[in-house]
Design an enzyme around this catalytic site. Structure first.
Site, PDB file in Angstrom:
ATOM      1  N   TRP A 134       0.666  -1.148  -0.003  1.00 35.64           N
ATOM      2  CA  TRP A 134      -0.064  -0.057  -0.167  1.00 35.64           C
ATOM      3  C   TRP A 134       0.842   1.384   0.059  1.00 35.64           C
ATOM      4  CZ3 TRP A 134      -2.608  -2.328   4.887  1.00 35.64           C
ATOM      5  CH2 TRP A 134      -3.461  -3.405   4.434  1.00 35.64           C
ATOM      6  N   VAL A 137       2.296   2.472   3.500  1.00 35.06           N
ATOM      7  CA  VAL A 137       3.345   1.720   4.215  1.00 35.06           C
ATOM      8  C   VAL A 137       4.584   1.067   3.390  1.00 35.06           C
ATOM      9  CG1 VAL A 137       3.348  -0.620   5.476  1.00 35.06           C
ATOM     10  CG2 VAL A 137       1.115   0.946   5.609  1.00 35.06           C
ATOM     11  N   CYS A 138       4.084   0.399   2.340  1.00 35.06           N
ATOM     12  CA  CYS A 138       5.084  -0.335   1.673  1.00 35.06           C
ATOM     13  C   CYS A 138       5.914   0.427   0.520  1.00 35.06           C
ATOM     14  CB  CYS A 138       4.625  -1.832   1.096  1.00 35.06           C
ATOM     15  SG  CYS A 138       3.897  -3.034   2.419  1.00 35.06           S
ATOM     16  N   ILE A 139       5.193   1.604   0.213  1.00 35.78           N
ATOM     17  CA  ILE A 139       5.827   2.610  -0.789  1.00 35.78           C
ATOM     18  C   ILE A 139       6.472   3.613  -0.029  1.00 35.78           C
ATOM     19  CG2 ILE A 139       5.565   3.957  -2.729  1.00 35.78           C
ATOM     20  CD1 ILE A 139       4.944   1.040  -2.743  1.00 35.78           C
ATOM     21  N   PRO A 142      10.377   2.405   1.505  1.00 37.95           N
ATOM     22  CA  PRO A 142      11.528   2.537   0.593  1.00 37.95           C
ATOM     23  C   PRO A 142      11.951   3.718   0.078  1.00 37.95           C
ATOM     24  CG  PRO A 142       9.866   1.019  -0.320  1.00 37.95           C
ATOM     25  CD  PRO A 142       9.329   1.436   1.077  1.00 37.95           C
TER      26      PRO A 142
END
Length: 229
Positions: A134, A137-139, A142
């Site tokens: 998502w 969170v996951c974007i 990084p």
């Protein structure tokens, strides 16, 4: 008089040369690496910031573009076997799991996974283009981490999604405030093509657009069939 004419010609030549020089901030097939993060079934189920069918089409435009232009690409998943499930067919189509070395993680932040980090930094590109699920969170993880390490990072906002429109928009705002550069999926494809005279990629690009480019793709199909353009 001759001196004046010569000066004018030189000035015009300089202007033309300057006008033809593209900005170094534009993406090219060789100046960046693409990172596709967690395009998986379970991650897509709660997405409401974008319709899942549109998300899938946009993901196909991005994955297809990177394949057409041979962009160094990393596909990473999170808990693929135990929770999140298989990647989108639109990713698998261009990057089959059997030959593409997907990197599965337990970390929500891809940058904190040793294997993913090595794969991404091992591409040798200081510019990264990132999209996935998502956004918040996951974007964010990084993107902020890569920027902190000195990378230039583009985020494909319409090939990313979240559990709410607000979650997605606040995540994009946070990343942009940190220096990330927003871009969209069709923009990514066309920025890599840049010139329709590039015949080697013209047909693959327009075929991709006709299949996944929505109303623009229908327009291209019409132009090809009816106007013979």
């Amino acid at each position: 008089m001759k001196k004046i004419i010569l000066t004018a010609v030189l000035a015009l030549g300089s202007f033309v040369a300057f006008a033809q020089k593209p900005s170094p901030s534009l993406l090219t097939p060789t100046n960046h690496a693409l990172v596709l993060i967690d395009y998986e079934s379970q991650m897509a189920f709660p997405v409401t910031s974008i319709s899942v069918d549109q998300l899938r089409n946009n993901t196909a435009l991005v994955a297809g573009a990177s394949k057409i232009f041979n962009v160094p690409t990393v596909v990473t998943t999170v808990a693929e076997k135990s929770f999140s499930g298989p990647v989108f067919p639109e990713v698998e189509q261009f990057y089959p799991k059997a030959t593409s070395n997907y990197i599965d993680r337990t970390t929500m932040n891809t940058w904190e996974d040793v294997n993913a980090y090595k794969a991404i930094t091992g591409k040798g590109k200081k510019t990264l283009v990132i999209g996935g699920l998502w956004t918040s969170v996951c974007i964010v993880g990084p993107v902020l981490s890569a920027i902190n390490d000195g990378y230039t990072v583009y985020v494909i906002t319409d090939a990313s999604g979240d559990v709410s429109k607000e979650a997605h928009e606040m995540a994009v705002t946070r990343m942009v405030q940190a220096g990330a550069r927003p871009i969209t999926s069709l923009q990514y494809l066309l920025e890599l093509q840049r010139d329709w005279a590039r015949g080697e990629t013209y047909k693959p690009v327009t075929d991709l657009v006709k299949k996944y480019g929505g109303s623009y793709g229908i327009g291209v199909q019409y132009a090809h069939d009816m106007l013979k353009h």
